[in-house]
Design a protein around this motif. Sequence first.
Motif, mmCIF file in Angstrom:
data_model
loop_
_atom_site.group_PDB
_atom_site.id
_atom_site.type_symbol
_atom_site.label_atom_id
_atom_site.label_comp_id
_atom_site.label_asym_id
_atom_site.label_seq_id
_atom_site.Cartn_x
_atom_site.Cartn_y
_atom_site.Cartn_z
ATOM 1 N N GLN A 239 33.034 28.125 29.225
ATOM 2 C CA GLN A 239 33.191 29.574 29.394
ATOM 3 C C GLN A 239 34.513 29.898 30.073
ATOM 4 O OE1 GLN A 239 29.558 31.266 31.203
ATOM 5 N NE2 GLN A 239 28.461 29.596 30.227
ATOM 6 N N PHE B 231 36.466 34.279 37.669
ATOM 7 C CA PHE B 231 35.420 33.522 36.980
ATOM 8 C C PHE B 231 34.766 32.580 37.969
ATOM 9 C CE2 PHE B 231 33.636 29.911 34.856
ATOM 10 C CZ PHE B 231 32.986 30.469 33.765
ATOM 11 N N LEU B 232 33.451 32.623 38.033
ATOM 12 C CA LEU B 232 32.709 31.696 38.893
ATOM 13 C C LEU B 232 31.884 30.750 38.025
ATOM 14 C CD1 LEU B 232 31.389 30.584 41.477
ATOM 15 C CD2 LEU B 232 29.883 32.587 41.511
ATOM 16 N N ALA B 233 32.182 29.458 38.145
ATOM 17 C CA ALA B 233 31.313 28.448 37.529
ATOM 18 C C ALA B 233 30.218 28.167 38.549
ATOM 19 C CB ALA B 233 32.104 27.186 37.206
ATOM 20 N N PHE B 234 28.987 28.511 38.208
ATOM 21 C CA PHE B 234 27.896 28.488 39.188
ATOM 22 C C PHE B 234 27.484 27.070 39.575
ATOM 23 C CE2 PHE B 234 27.552 32.674 37.369
ATOM 24 C CZ PHE B 234 27.198 33.474 38.447
ATOM 25 N N ALA C 120 32.283 37.010 43.354
ATOM 26 C CA ALA C 120 31.880 37.412 41.994
ATOM 27 C C ALA C 120 31.056 38.703 41.988
ATOM 28 C CB ALA C 120 31.094 36.281 41.330
ATOM 29 N N GLY C 121 30.641 39.156 43.172
ATOM 30 C CA GLY C 121 29.930 40.441 43.255
ATOM 31 C C GLY C 121 28.417 40.343 43.155
ATOM 32 N N PRO D 137 30.529 43.519 39.255
ATOM 33 C CA PRO D 137 30.697 42.125 38.812
ATOM 34 C C PRO D 137 31.419 42.033 37.460
ATOM 35 C CG PRO D 137 28.474 42.466 39.631
ATOM 36 C CD PRO D 137 29.149 43.805 39.626
ATOM 37 N N GLU D 138 31.033 42.932 36.520
ATOM 38 C CA GLU D 138 31.663 42.824 35.196
ATOM 39 C C GLU D 138 33.141 43.230 35.245
ATOM 40 O OE1 GLU D 138 29.122 44.717 36.119
ATOM 41 O OE2 GLU D 138 28.913 46.550 34.929
ATOM 42 N N GLU E 249 29.681 25.707 31.635
ATOM 43 C CA GLU E 249 30.396 26.618 32.527
ATOM 44 C C GLU E 249 31.904 26.493 32.313
ATOM 45 O OE1 GLU E 249 27.523 28.444 33.551
ATOM 46 O OE2 GLU E 249 28.672 28.695 35.391
ATOM 47 N N ALA F 229 34.998 40.253 36.502
ATOM 48 C CA ALA F 229 35.191 39.255 35.444
ATOM 49 C C ALA F 229 36.301 39.718 34.505
ATOM 50 C CB ALA F 229 33.891 39.044 34.677
ATOM 51 N N GLN F 230 36.255 41.008 34.182
ATOM 52 C CA GLN F 230 37.272 41.550 33.275
ATOM 53 C C GLN F 230 38.657 41.489 33.906
ATOM 54 O OE1 GLN F 230 35.460 45.374 32.639
ATOM 55 N NE2 GLN F 230 33.788 44.484 31.434
ATOM 56 N N LYS G 24 26.699 39.562 33.601
ATOM 57 C CA LYS G 24 27.735 40.463 34.104
ATOM 58 C C LYS G 24 28.924 39.677 34.643
ATOM 59 C CE LYS G 24 26.341 44.148 36.474
ATOM 60 N NZ LYS G 24 25.533 44.944 37.430
ATOM 61 N N SER G 25 28.652 38.540 35.239
ATOM 62 C CA SER G 25 29.748 37.740 35.791
ATOM 63 C C SER G 25 30.638 37.184 34.682
ATOM 64 C CB SER G 25 29.204 36.595 36.652
ATOM 65 O OG SER G 25 28.745 35.545 35.820
ATOM 66 N N ARG G 26 30.155 37.330 33.432
ATOM 67 C CA ARG G 26 30.984 36.926 32.290
ATOM 68 C C ARG G 26 31.600 38.142 31.611
ATOM 69 N NH1 ARG G 26 30.624 32.998 35.353
ATOM 70 N NH2 ARG G 26 29.684 31.059 34.618
ATOM 71 N N GLY G 27 31.526 39.291 32.280
ATOM 72 C CA GLY G 27 32.226 40.463 31.771
ATOM 73 C C GLY G 27 31.357 41.459 31.035
ATOM 74 N N LEU H 42 37.473 32.247 28.659
ATOM 75 C CA LEU H 42 37.791 33.521 29.308
ATOM 76 C C LEU H 42 39.134 33.504 30.034
ATOM 77 C CD1 LEU H 42 34.230 34.495 30.605
ATOM 78 C CD2 LEU H 42 35.285 34.955 28.394
ATOM 79 N N ILE I 213 35.925 40.637 27.195
ATOM 80 C CA ILE I 213 37.064 40.435 28.087
ATOM 81 C C ILE I 213 38.383 40.612 27.335
ATOM 82 C CG2 ILE I 213 38.234 38.628 29.428
ATOM 83 C CD1 ILE I 213 35.673 38.217 30.859
ATOM 84 N N LYS J 200 29.834 33.613 45.549
ATOM 85 C CA LYS J 200 29.054 34.674 44.905
ATOM 86 C C LYS J 200 29.490 36.062 45.378
ATOM 87 C CE LYS J 200 24.957 32.295 45.203
ATOM 88 N NZ LYS J 200 23.484 32.202 45.124
#
Lengths: 446, 264
Positions: free
Chosen positions: B166, B89-92, B56-57, B80-81, B163, B84-85, A401-404, B170, B114, B53
């Motif tokens: 990504q 963006f969180l690189a964990f 990012a939700g 969260p989505e 990460e 992101a949309q 989800k964190s990627r959309g 995005l 996205i 976090k």
Amino acid sequence: MSEPANVDYLSCLFKSLDAKADGKINADTSPENPQSWLKQLRAQAIENAGQLKWPTIKDEEWRFTDISSLAKLPFKPAQPGQVPALSDIQPYLIKEAVNRLVFVDGFFAPELSSITSENQMCIGNLSALATQHANTIMSHLGQYVKHQNNLFAALNTAFLHDGAVIVVPQNNVVDLPVHLLFIATQVETTHYPRCLIVGEANSKITVIEDYVALQNNAEDAYITNSVAEFKLAANAQIQHVRMQRENQNAFHLANCAVSLDHASRYQAVSVSLGAKISRYNLDVRLEAETAESIINGLALITDQQLADTHTCIDHLKPNCTSHQKHKCIADDNAHAVFNGKIIVRPNTQKTNSSQSSRNLLLSDKARIDTKPQLEIFADDVKCAHGATVGQLDKEEIFYLKSRGLSELTARNLLTYAFGAEILDSVPVASLKHTLEQIVLNQTQSC
Amino acid sequence: MKNQNNKTILDVQNLHANTQSTEILKGINLTVKSGEIHAIMGLNGSGKSTFAKVLAGHPDYTVTQGNIQFEQQDLLALSPEERAQAGIFLAFQYPIEIPGVANSQFLRLAYNTIQSKRGNDELDPLEFDDFVREKMKLLEMNPDFLDRSVNEGFSGGEKKRNEILQMALLEPTLGILDETDSGLDIDALKIVAKGVNHLSNAQNAMILITHYQRLLDHIVPDYVHVMEAGRIVKTGGKELALELEKHGYDWLHDDRHNNVGVSA
Ligand SMILES: Nc1ncnc2c1ncn2[C@@H]1O[C@H](COP(=O)(O)OP(=O)(O)OP(=O)(O)O)[C@@H](O)[C@H]1O
Ligand SMILES: [Mg+2]
């Protein structure tokens, strides 16, 4: 389950059996009747079936699978009926499998079958081959699936009238997979499909055993009671793909037994998608050193379905290897059962065995019972096993989800991925693709 | 300050967040404007990843007080989505493995989702393959990683690079890198830093969570914040990181009122 219903059911079956006791097989084969052994086999099975009790949930082996409703169904054995058109079965055909035996309600359908590799193996239906290959068939048929203590195997054998037979001669490699397609068309009947696959020394073959339904009215029930036997001689290799995609009201009761000789290898992947109640018993016997079995299974069920897989992998000789991976995905009110027994007999040193049972519950009401059963009587062995039952991992969902990706897409993707791992081992590309699509459709809730 | 006239991307005010049992974030204030790079440092357990976090939700945390504006939207109202949309963006710090999901499939799905939300065209598998390979070149990643399951069996450094890949795909408005430098060898660090610098422009912003000056040698921050017990207790310019590296966090307490650099 009450006793009288049981008696009713069996007596009903046997009445119909008596009516054709000297039935089809003998009529179809030579007049000198060299198949009296077949008659004997059936007679023995009839006797066994008469003595065996209908399994109830009080039997340990049937604890989770209540088939009392089945005993009340007065389903007579199917009779030869109308054969569907080739165009009707087109969706089930497998591109790579140019060799195909098709059975309709358990009866061989030559007009739908196609054999092109006769020079590589002996392949055909039992009643056609019973005369010419009497000795081979006699030494294997009914030798592996025991019907002394297995009611459904006994019934299948009692009603044995035809079946698929493949014998791959020594040193022969059959490159293209063989498709054994069992089509159910009649409802309120019982079908008795039967398979015998023999791989002689150093031979190699891929066999797809496939159960599909083609009823006009999928609302009605029927019973498939199938038996498959596999014999692998020294160094033989068999890949066995088993697909159960019966209709949603069917009862599918299946027994499969595999016997492995020295250095032979049995690789199986079975996928259970259909039937209201299905039960698959798989018995694998590693009977000589360095035999190897690799068994993958996936049950993907929903609604009120119940899918029960019982496997028993028996290490009878040292230095054998067995790897097993079984996955269940249960949605709605579905109930999946896995019972995986592994026996490591005394003195079977250097046994290497692994088993993993992973299970995914997609709804609060779904249920999964998994029971790994290890019986180890040797000490110098390597045995690993594990079982998990769970929901989708919430960290994985969050990551996606964190990627959309939406919650739904994330869930669908993860559910599909869970099942796809098993499908990866399907050795036939187009079939793998078909199964991936099926699993994709079934795991995608919207 | 250098970006005074730029627009505000993120505005965090008095943010408090709990896990089920304990309060972890205890009043964070932070404003990030377009074109800026912020570094957040602080002791282990001070709440840096939790803050990331929460942005990012992540469902483990409940925001109990305060609010977050992200480009004029109430971020806390978004899933969260949707975040992101919208461009977060969180690189964990610890990217998880997802067995069975092919990296290529995952990346394309994320990218296309996205893109379509932003009103752009989606790419078909072939077009996407070319596109992702270009991005991988920038990060000197082996294309074989496309065929593997998401992060499965990747080394620590490979996960971190995945990460950043990504993020490169995005193109977020706000990139939050949680210890992306930890576990990277010196060469990989330079490659990742190059990738981040390449992505950073006047329209977007980055938050780098790190323990080490060495990342900040390559990605120079406009601000450095220090977190302690769920709060930002000090903010300075890039020199603050050097001071911390030299003196350690205790020095902050000796010297709390002596500002280094400026407040954001
Ligand atoms: N889901 C959670 N449940 C319970 N405690 C949590 C949870 N998440 C974080 N914490 C606690 O909150 C505190 C802050 O954790 P956090 O991961 O944010 O620290 P950090 O600053 O990122 O540390 P590090 O530098 O080690 O990465 C820690 O004490 C941690 O144990
Ligand atoms: Mg952290």
